[in-house]
Scaffold this motif. Structure first.
Motif, mmCIF file in Angstrom:
data_model
loop_
_atom_site.group_PDB
_atom_site.id
_atom_site.type_symbol
_atom_site.label_atom_id
_atom_site.label_comp_id
_atom_site.label_asym_id
_atom_site.label_seq_id
_atom_site.Cartn_x
_atom_site.Cartn_y
_atom_site.Cartn_z
ATOM 1 N N LEU A 164 22.819 -6.323 11.786
ATOM 2 C CA LEU A 164 21.831 -6.103 10.526
ATOM 3 C C LEU A 164 20.257 -6.358 10.908
ATOM 4 C CD1 LEU A 164 21.418 -5.035 7.732
ATOM 5 C CD2 LEU A 164 21.787 -7.294 6.968
ATOM 6 N N LYS A 165 20.195 -7.695 11.573
ATOM 7 C CA LYS A 165 18.845 -7.966 11.824
ATOM 8 C C LYS A 165 18.053 -6.967 12.869
ATOM 9 C CE LYS A 165 16.668 -12.388 13.994
ATOM 10 N NZ LYS A 165 16.970 -13.525 14.600
ATOM 11 N N LYS A 166 18.832 -6.591 13.913
ATOM 12 C CA LYS A 166 18.272 -5.948 14.825
ATOM 13 C C LYS A 166 17.775 -4.443 14.289
ATOM 14 C CE LYS A 166 20.104 -7.848 19.052
ATOM 15 N NZ LYS A 166 21.117 -7.674 20.101
ATOM 16 N N TYR A 167 18.762 -3.832 13.588
ATOM 17 C CA TYR A 167 18.648 -2.517 12.880
ATOM 18 C C TYR A 167 17.518 -2.531 11.938
ATOM 19 C CZ TYR A 167 19.910 2.150 10.865
ATOM 20 O OH TYR A 167 19.630 3.194 10.550
ATOM 21 N N LEU A 168 17.396 -3.695 11.300
ATOM 22 C CA LEU A 168 16.502 -3.763 10.087
ATOM 23 C C LEU A 168 15.012 -4.010 10.708
ATOM 24 C CD1 LEU A 168 16.262 -3.774 6.783
ATOM 25 C CD2 LEU A 168 16.316 -6.160 6.920
ATOM 26 N N TYR A 169 14.837 -4.688 11.748
ATOM 27 C CA TYR A 169 13.719 -4.802 12.456
ATOM 28 C C TYR A 169 13.085 -3.575 12.813
ATOM 29 C CZ TYR A 169 10.188 -6.391 15.836
ATOM 30 O OH TYR A 169 9.430 -6.597 16.532
ATOM 31 N N ARG A 170 14.107 -2.687 13.665
ATOM 32 C CA ARG A 170 13.841 -1.492 14.389
ATOM 33 C C ARG A 170 13.304 -0.376 13.054
ATOM 34 N NH1 ARG A 170 10.968 1.336 17.847
ATOM 35 N NH2 ARG A 170 11.924 2.813 18.481
ATOM 36 N N ALA A 171 14.054 -0.516 12.179
ATOM 37 C CA ALA A 171 13.811 0.425 11.082
ATOM 38 C C ALA A 171 12.509 0.062 10.319
ATOM 39 C CB ALA A 171 15.003 0.197 9.886
ATOM 40 N N PHE A 172 12.131 -1.030 10.119
ATOM 41 C CA PHE A 172 10.909 -1.527 9.693
ATOM 42 C C PHE A 172 9.921 -1.130 10.617
ATOM 43 C CE2 PHE A 172 10.908 -3.880 5.438
ATOM 44 C CZ PHE A 172 11.775 -3.476 5.157
ATOM 45 N N GLN A 173 9.968 -1.014 11.836
ATOM 46 C CA GLN A 173 8.832 -0.608 12.670
ATOM 47 C C GLN A 173 8.709 0.735 12.569
ATOM 48 O OE1 GLN A 173 10.356 -1.636 16.757
ATOM 49 N NE2 GLN A 173 8.851 -3.144 16.979
ATOM 50 N N GLN A 174 9.693 1.509 12.416
ATOM 51 C CA GLN A 174 9.473 2.928 12.208
ATOM 52 C C GLN A 174 8.847 3.282 10.804
ATOM 53 O OE1 GLN A 174 10.076 5.439 14.364
ATOM 54 N NE2 GLN A 174 10.372 3.891 15.960
ATOM 55 N N ALA A 175 9.334 2.619 9.867
ATOM 56 C CA ALA A 175 8.779 2.752 8.373
ATOM 57 C C ALA A 175 7.095 2.641 8.382
ATOM 58 C CB ALA A 175 9.313 1.864 7.400
ATOM 59 N N ASN A 189 0.902 -1.344 0.140
ATOM 60 C CA ASN A 189 0.006 0.061 -0.152
ATOM 61 C C ASN A 189 0.793 1.191 0.008
ATOM 62 O OD1 ASN A 189 -2.245 -1.640 0.005
ATOM 63 N ND2 ASN A 189 -2.400 -1.464 2.341
ATOM 64 N N ARG A 190 1.656 1.093 0.666
ATOM 65 C CA ARG A 190 2.935 2.517 0.717
ATOM 66 C C ARG A 190 4.231 1.943 0.993
ATOM 67 N NH1 ARG A 190 0.632 7.570 0.928
ATOM 68 N NH2 ARG A 190 -1.476 7.457 1.743
ATOM 69 N N PRO A 191 4.853 1.599 -0.510
ATOM 70 C CA PRO A 191 6.208 0.977 -0.264
ATOM 71 C C PRO A 191 7.441 2.079 -0.133
ATOM 72 C CG PRO A 191 5.455 1.131 -2.418
ATOM 73 C CD PRO A 191 4.153 1.791 -1.726
ATOM 74 N N THR A 241 5.444 5.597 9.877
ATOM 75 C CA THR A 241 5.396 6.610 9.161
ATOM 76 C C THR A 241 4.361 6.431 7.898
ATOM 77 O OG1 THR A 241 7.733 6.831 9.212
ATOM 78 C CG2 THR A 241 6.860 7.707 7.197
ATOM 79 N N ALA A 242 4.134 4.907 7.468
ATOM 80 C CA ALA A 242 3.305 4.743 6.355
ATOM 81 C C ALA A 242 1.924 4.950 7.003
ATOM 82 C CB ALA A 242 3.395 3.416 5.957
ATOM 83 N N VAL A 243 1.542 4.344 8.316
ATOM 84 C CA VAL A 243 0.286 4.518 8.996
ATOM 85 C C VAL A 243 -0.056 5.926 9.049
ATOM 86 C CG1 VAL A 243 -0.846 4.300 11.111
ATOM 87 C CG2 VAL A 243 0.226 2.407 10.071
ATOM 88 N N ARG A 244 0.900 6.771 9.611
ATOM 89 C CA ARG A 244 0.642 8.117 9.649
ATOM 90 C C ARG A 244 0.311 8.985 8.319
ATOM 91 N NH1 ARG A 244 5.544 8.482 14.030
ATOM 92 N NH2 ARG A 244 4.335 7.852 15.925
ATOM 93 N N GLN A 245 1.093 8.590 7.406
ATOM 94 C CA GLN A 245 0.694 9.059 5.914
ATOM 95 C C GLN A 245 -0.639 8.661 5.397
ATOM 96 O OE1 GLN A 245 3.843 7.450 3.406
ATOM 97 N NE2 GLN A 245 5.437 9.241 4.117
ATOM 98 N N GLU A 246 -1.108 7.418 5.772
ATOM 99 C CA GLU A 246 -2.378 6.978 5.465
ATOM 100 C C GLU A 246 -3.694 7.569 6.256
ATOM 101 O OE1 GLU A 246 -4.077 2.683 5.806
ATOM 102 O OE2 GLU A 246 -2.550 2.990 3.964
ATOM 103 N N LYS A 247 -3.381 7.586 7.518
ATOM 104 C CA LYS A 247 -4.478 8.174 8.356
ATOM 105 C C LYS A 247 -3.882 9.465 9.033
ATOM 106 C CE LYS A 247 -6.352 3.745 9.267
ATOM 107 N NZ LYS A 247 -6.607 2.696 10.105
#
Length: 57
Positions: free
Chosen positions: A29-40, A5-7, A43-49
């Protein structure tokens, strides 16, 4: 929340994470990517609503 929906935020996170990993700036890398995807996702939810802006009403 589907990534399809929001890539945009997820693409930015993925590219910046890979760039930092190649430079050797990440300890896990695993921990950083997990946290970064949480933040993304946030961001996507806030852009949608967007939050109601009572000052503009």
């Amino acid at each position: 929340m589907l990534i399809e929906n929001r890539p945009e935020p997820f693409n930015e996170v993925w590219h910046s994470t890979i760039f930092q990993a190649k430079q050797g700036q990440l300890k896990s890398l695993k921990k950083y990517l997990y946290r970064a995807f949480q933040q993304a996702t946030l961001t996507a939810v806030r852009q949608e609503k967007p939050i109601f802006n009572w000052l503009e009403s």
